[in-house]
Design a protein around this motif. Structure first.
Motif, PDB file in Angstrom:
ATOM      1  N   TRP A   3       0.834  -1.209   0.000  1.00 64.17           N
ATOM      2  CA  TRP A   3       0.000   0.000   0.000  1.00 64.17           C
ATOM      3  C   TRP A   3       0.866   1.255   0.000  1.00 64.17           C
ATOM      4  N   GLN A   4       1.968   1.241   0.737  1.00 61.36           N
ATOM      5  CA  GLN A   4       2.828   2.418   0.800  1.00 61.36           C
ATOM      6  C   GLN A   4       3.438   2.723  -0.574  1.00 61.36           C
ATOM      7  N   ALA A   5       3.634   1.712  -1.396  1.00 59.95           N
ATOM      8  CA  ALA A   5       4.151   1.926  -2.745  1.00 59.95           C
ATOM      9  C   ALA A   5       3.152   2.722  -3.590  1.00 59.95           C
ATOM     10  N   TYR A   6       1.851   2.526  -3.344  1.00 61.42           N
ATOM     11  CA  TYR A   6       0.832   3.317  -4.047  1.00 61.42           C
ATOM     12  C   TYR A   6       0.902   4.782  -3.625  1.00 61.42           C
ATOM     13  N   VAL A   7       1.180   5.022  -2.354  1.00 63.73           N
ATOM     14  CA  VAL A   7       1.351   6.394  -1.865  1.00 63.73           C
ATOM     15  C   VAL A   7       2.523   7.046  -2.605  1.00 63.73           C
ATOM     16  N   GLN A   8       3.630   6.328  -2.697  1.00 62.98           N
ATOM     17  CA  GLN A   8       4.809   6.863  -3.389  1.00 62.98           C
ATOM     18  C   GLN A   8       4.524   7.106  -4.866  1.00 62.98           C
ATOM     19  N   ALA A   9       3.786   6.213  -5.491  1.00 65.40           N
ATOM     20  CA  ALA A   9       3.438   6.385  -6.904  1.00 65.40           C
ATOM     21  C   ALA A   9       2.579   7.642  -7.101  1.00 65.40           C
ATOM     22  N   CYS A  10       1.641   7.861  -6.194  1.00 65.13           N
ATOM     23  CA  CYS A  10       0.760   9.034  -6.310  1.00 65.13           C
ATOM     24  C   CYS A  10       1.516  10.335  -6.050  1.00 65.13           C
ATOM     25  N   THR A  11       2.433  10.333  -5.105  1.00 61.07           N
ATOM     26  CA  THR A  11       3.220  11.547  -4.867  1.00 61.07           C
ATOM     27  C   THR A  11       4.127  11.821  -6.068  1.00 61.07           C
ATOM     28  N   ALA A  12       4.609  10.775  -6.721  1.00 58.23           N
ATOM     29  CA  ALA A  12       5.417  10.961  -7.934  1.00 58.23           C
ATOM     30  C   ALA A  12       4.581  11.567  -9.064  1.00 58.23           C
ATOM     31  N   MET A  13       3.265  11.319  -9.055  1.00 56.41           N
ATOM     32  CA  MET A  13       2.366  11.901 -10.062  1.00 56.41           C
ATOM     33  C   MET A  13       2.093  13.379  -9.800  1.00 56.41           C
ATOM     34  N   GLY A  14       2.353  13.835  -8.565  1.00 53.88           N
ATOM     35  CA  GLY A  14       2.111  15.236  -8.235  1.00 53.88           C
ATOM     36  C   GLY A  14       1.137  15.465  -7.101  1.00 53.88           C
ATOM     37  N   PHE A  15       0.578  14.396  -6.532  1.00 62.53           N
ATOM     38  CA  PHE A  15      -0.329  14.555  -5.396  1.00 62.53           C
ATOM     39  C   PHE A  15       0.492  14.777  -4.127  1.00 62.53           C
ATOM     40  N   THR A  16       0.026  15.666  -3.266  1.00 65.41           N
ATOM     41  CA  THR A  16       0.790  15.986  -2.060  1.00 65.41           C
ATOM     42  C   THR A  16       0.258  15.264  -0.826  1.00 65.41           C
ATOM     43  N   LYS A  17      -0.973  14.804  -0.869  1.00 70.10           N
ATOM     44  CA  LYS A  17      -1.539  14.029   0.238  1.00 70.10           C
ATOM     45  C   LYS A  17      -2.203  12.790  -0.345  1.00 70.10           C
ATOM     46  N   VAL A  18      -1.935  11.651   0.280  1.00 68.15           N
ATOM     47  CA  VAL A  18      -2.510  10.379  -0.157  1.00 68.15           C
ATOM     48  C   VAL A  18      -2.897   9.598   1.085  1.00 68.15           C
ATOM     49  N   THR A  19      -4.116   9.065   1.095  1.00 69.44           N
ATOM     50  CA  THR A  19      -4.594   8.288   2.237  1.00 69.44           C
ATOM     51  C   THR A  19      -5.340   7.059   1.742  1.00 69.44           C
ATOM     52  N   LEU A  20      -4.968   5.899   2.245  1.00 71.81           N
ATOM     53  CA  LEU A  20      -5.673   4.654   1.959  1.00 71.81           C
ATOM     54  C   LEU A  20      -6.223   4.135   3.280  1.00 71.81           C
ATOM     55  N   ILE A  21      -7.533   3.896   3.310  1.00 71.29           N
ATOM     56  CA  ILE A  21      -8.207   3.487   4.541  1.00 71.29           C
ATOM     57  C   ILE A  21      -8.923   2.162   4.298  1.00 71.29           C
ATOM     58  N   ALA A  22      -8.701   1.196   5.198  1.00 67.94           N
ATOM     59  CA  ALA A  22      -9.379  -0.100   5.105  1.00 67.94           C
ATOM     60  C   ALA A  22     -10.854   0.099   5.425  1.00 67.94           C
ATOM     61  N   ARG A  23     -11.734  -0.361   4.555  1.00 73.64           N
ATOM     62  CA  ARG A  23     -13.180  -0.176   4.766  1.00 73.64           C
ATOM     63  C   ARG A  23     -13.694  -0.999   5.940  1.00 73.64           C
ATOM     64  N   ALA A  24     -13.073  -2.127   6.218  1.00 73.46           N
ATOM     65  CA  ALA A  24     -13.555  -2.994   7.297  1.00 73.46           C
ATOM     66  C   ALA A  24     -13.259  -2.423   8.678  1.00 73.46           C
ATOM     67  N   CYS A 144      -6.209   7.645 -12.553  1.00 74.37           N
ATOM     68  CA  CYS A 144      -6.857   6.455 -13.114  1.00 74.37           C
ATOM     69  C   CYS A 144      -5.841   5.627 -13.899  1.00 74.37           C
ATOM     70  N   LYS A 145      -5.122   6.287 -14.783  1.00 70.53           N
ATOM     71  CA  LYS A 145      -4.148   5.593 -15.625  1.00 70.53           C
ATOM     72  C   LYS A 145      -2.986   5.031 -14.801  1.00 70.53           C
ATOM     73  N   GLY A 146      -2.514   5.802 -13.831  1.00 75.32           N
ATOM     74  CA  GLY A 146      -1.324   5.410 -13.092  1.00 75.32           C
ATOM     75  C   GLY A 146      -1.556   4.526 -11.887  1.00 75.32           C
ATOM     76  N   CYS A 147      -2.836   4.349 -11.475  1.00 74.12           N
ATOM     77  CA  CYS A 147      -3.045   3.622 -10.223  1.00 74.12           C
ATOM     78  C   CYS A 147      -4.416   2.945 -10.130  1.00 74.12           C
ATOM     79  N   TRP A 148      -5.477   3.733 -10.182  1.00 73.63           N
ATOM     80  CA  TRP A 148      -6.807   3.215  -9.868  1.00 73.63           C
ATOM     81  C   TRP A 148      -7.302   2.146 -10.835  1.00 73.63           C
ATOM     82  N   ASP A 149      -7.034   2.294 -12.139  1.00 77.15           N
ATOM     83  CA  ASP A 149      -7.506   1.294 -13.100  1.00 77.15           C
ATOM     84  C   ASP A 149      -6.923  -0.088 -12.779  1.00 77.15           C
ATOM     85  N   ALA A 150      -5.639  -0.121 -12.437  1.00 76.24           N
ATOM     86  CA  ALA A 150      -4.990  -1.400 -12.110  1.00 76.24           C
ATOM     87  C   ALA A 150      -5.589  -2.010 -10.837  1.00 76.24           C
ATOM     88  N   LEU A 151      -5.867  -1.170  -9.847  1.00 79.87           N
ATOM     89  CA  LEU A 151      -6.482  -1.679  -8.605  1.00 79.87           C
ATOM     90  C   LEU A 151      -7.879  -2.226  -8.876  1.00 79.87           C
TER      91      LEU A 151
END
Length: 156
Positions: A3-24, A144-151
């Motif tokens: 999951w932390q690798a997705y955070v790094q990928a998103c910051t490399a795209m230009g996002f400054t804040k990234v949060t992944l939260i488990a729904r359960a 979408c192209k860099g992360c969400w579509d693959a997920l």
């Protein structure tokens, strides 16, 4: 990929804040900093609970705003089904917030628009690379192209 690798990928795209939260469990499974979690705060006299924002039906057209990162954003695009994956694209001024509800996680990102400069560069000056996005739609296409579509294809 962790999951932390997705955070790094998103910051490399230009996002400054990234949060992944488990729904359960509502626990953050990856984030850019310890302050980038769902919190409770006040917007004037209104109590805001960001966990409730995640639970709300994002397909409801009566819901005009989405609050996260202690900011209030106007929803400008929504995709998905009430009982399935949902995505919202939000903006407020130069701030952009995108959120996607997968079956196991909520994935929220924040970035900013590139600042518009009317200053004319002198001939021969090197242009500095600006961070940010041209707008919310570009940020949405990029994640979408860099992360969400693959997920989504992986059934996360």
């Amino acid at each position: 990929m962790s999951w932390q690798a997705y955070v790094q990928a998103c910051t490399a795209m230009g996002f400054t804040k990234v949060t992944l939260i488990a729904r359960a469990t509502y626990q953050a499974v990856a984030l850019t900093s310890p302050s980038d979690i769902a919190t409770a705060w006040k917007d004037g006299d209104t109590d805001i609970n960001e966990n409730q924002e995640l639970l709300d039906d994002w397909t409801d057209v009566k819901k005009k705003t989405f609050c996260f990162y202690q900011k209030k954003f106007n929803i400008i695009l929504r995709e998905g089904e009430a009982d399935g994956a949902q995505t919202i694209v939000c903006a407020s001024g130069n701030d952009i917030c995108l959120a996607r509800q997968f079956s196991t996680i909520w994935f929220i990102v924040y970035g900013q628009k590139k600042s518009m400069s009317m200053k004319k560069e002198a001939k021969g000056d090197k242009k500095e690379a600006q961070s940010g996005f041209s707008g919310a739609q570009q940020a949405f296409a990029k994640i979408c192209k860099g992360c969400w579509d693959a997920l989504a294809e992986a059934g996360v």
